[in-house]
Design a protein around this motif. Structure first.
Motif, PDB file in Angstrom:
ATOM      1  N   ILE A  41       0.874  -1.167   0.000  1.00  0.00           N
ATOM      2  CA  ILE A  41       0.000   0.000   0.000  1.00  0.00           C
ATOM      3  C   ILE A  41       0.914   1.220   0.000  1.00  0.00           C
ATOM      4  O   ILE A  41       1.711   1.413   0.917  1.00  0.00           O
ATOM      5  CB  ILE A  41      -0.948   0.006   1.209  1.00  0.00           C
ATOM      6  CG1 ILE A  41      -1.806  -1.262   1.196  1.00  0.00           C
ATOM      7  CG2 ILE A  41      -1.814   1.268   1.194  1.00  0.00           C
ATOM      8  CD1 ILE A  41      -2.645  -1.454   2.438  1.00  0.00           C
ATOM      9  N   PHE A  42       0.790   2.031  -1.056  1.00  0.00           N
ATOM     10  CA  PHE A  42       1.638   3.200  -1.250  1.00  0.00           C
ATOM     11  C   PHE A  42       0.928   4.450  -0.747  1.00  0.00           C
ATOM     12  O   PHE A  42      -0.223   4.710  -1.118  1.00  0.00           O
ATOM     13  CB  PHE A  42       1.967   3.373  -2.731  1.00  0.00           C
ATOM     14  CG  PHE A  42       2.848   2.293  -3.274  1.00  0.00           C
ATOM     15  CD1 PHE A  42       4.219   2.476  -3.348  1.00  0.00           C
ATOM     16  CD2 PHE A  42       2.316   1.095  -3.705  1.00  0.00           C
ATOM     17  CE1 PHE A  42       5.034   1.483  -3.840  1.00  0.00           C
ATOM     18  CE2 PHE A  42       3.127   0.086  -4.205  1.00  0.00           C
ATOM     19  CZ  PHE A  42       4.487   0.281  -4.270  1.00  0.00           C
ATOM     20  N   HIS A  43       1.620   5.219   0.058  1.00  0.00           N
ATOM     21  CA  HIS A  43       1.120   6.486   0.600  1.00  0.00           C
ATOM     22  C   HIS A  43       1.972   7.611   0.028  1.00  0.00           C
ATOM     23  O   HIS A  43       3.165   7.459  -0.159  1.00  0.00           O
ATOM     24  CB  HIS A  43       1.242   6.493   2.128  1.00  0.00           C
ATOM     25  CG  HIS A  43       0.519   5.377   2.801  1.00  0.00           C
ATOM     26  ND1 HIS A  43      -0.725   5.523   3.335  1.00  0.00           N
ATOM     27  CD2 HIS A  43       0.878   4.083   3.005  1.00  0.00           C
ATOM     28  CE1 HIS A  43      -1.108   4.372   3.865  1.00  0.00           C
ATOM     29  NE2 HIS A  43      -0.147   3.478   3.671  1.00  0.00           N
ATOM     30  N   GLY A  44       1.345   8.753  -0.219  1.00  0.00           N
ATOM     31  CA  GLY A  44       2.050   9.912  -0.758  1.00  0.00           C
ATOM     32  C   GLY A  44       1.281  10.473  -1.940  1.00  0.00           C
ATOM     33  O   GLY A  44       0.060  10.343  -2.027  1.00  0.00           O
ATOM     34  N   ARG A  45       2.007  11.106  -2.866  1.00  0.00           N
ATOM     35  CA  ARG A  45       1.371  11.607  -4.093  1.00  0.00           C
ATOM     36  C   ARG A  45       1.431  10.467  -5.114  1.00  0.00           C
ATOM     37  O   ARG A  45       2.357  10.342  -5.893  1.00  0.00           O
ATOM     38  CB  ARG A  45       2.081  12.838  -4.621  1.00  0.00           C
ATOM     39  CG  ARG A  45       1.261  13.550  -5.708  1.00  0.00           C
ATOM     40  CD  ARG A  45       1.943  14.784  -6.207  1.00  0.00           C
ATOM     41  NE  ARG A  45       3.132  14.366  -6.956  1.00  0.00           N
ATOM     42  CZ  ARG A  45       4.142  15.133  -7.253  1.00  0.00           C
ATOM     43  NH1 ARG A  45       4.172  16.381  -6.856  1.00  0.00           N
ATOM     44  NH2 ARG A  45       5.162  14.685  -7.937  1.00  0.00           N
ATOM     45  N   VAL A  46       0.395   9.607  -5.053  1.00  0.00           N
ATOM     46  CA  VAL A  46       0.396   8.389  -5.859  1.00  0.00           C
ATOM     47  C   VAL A  46      -0.859   8.232  -6.721  1.00  0.00           C
ATOM     48  O   VAL A  46      -0.945   7.287  -7.498  1.00  0.00           O
ATOM     49  CB  VAL A  46       0.605   7.134  -4.975  1.00  0.00           C
ATOM     50  CG1 VAL A  46       2.007   7.126  -4.376  1.00  0.00           C
ATOM     51  CG2 VAL A  46      -0.434   7.050  -3.866  1.00  0.00           C
TER      52      VAL A  46
END
Length: 89
Positions: A9-14
């Motif tokens: 699970i990718f968090h940030g500006r994705v």
């Protein structure tokens, strides 16, 4: 070398920066299988399967994209599945 499968699970500006289609292109070019999908909370979930070294190359490619900013990744190893390709959900 045996295959592994990871759920990340990718968090940030994705979202809205081409993350899913970049992941699809890179994964297919590396011969990885799995899928990628936007979540309602602004994260992106990715399940990828293949040799660990190739999964690492996928991650390097995502980190090199100038529009994507990954703040952190929740990662877990999950059971390998039978599948043929990598796709966007």
């Amino acid at each position: 070398m045996s295959e592994i499968r990871k759920r990340m699970i990718f968090h940030g500006r994705v979202q809205g920066v081409g993350f899913r289609y970049t992941a699809k292109y890179l994964a297919r070019s590396l011969g990885l299988t799995g899928w990628v999908e936007n979540e309602y909370d602004g994260t992106v979930i990715l399940e990828v399967q293949g040799r660990e070294a190739l999964i690492y190359k996928l991650m390097e490619g995502l980190n090199r994209n100038q529009f994507i900013t990954i703040d952190w990744i929740d990662t877990e190893e999950i059971p390998v599945e039978k599948e043929q390709s990598f796709y966007v959900k």
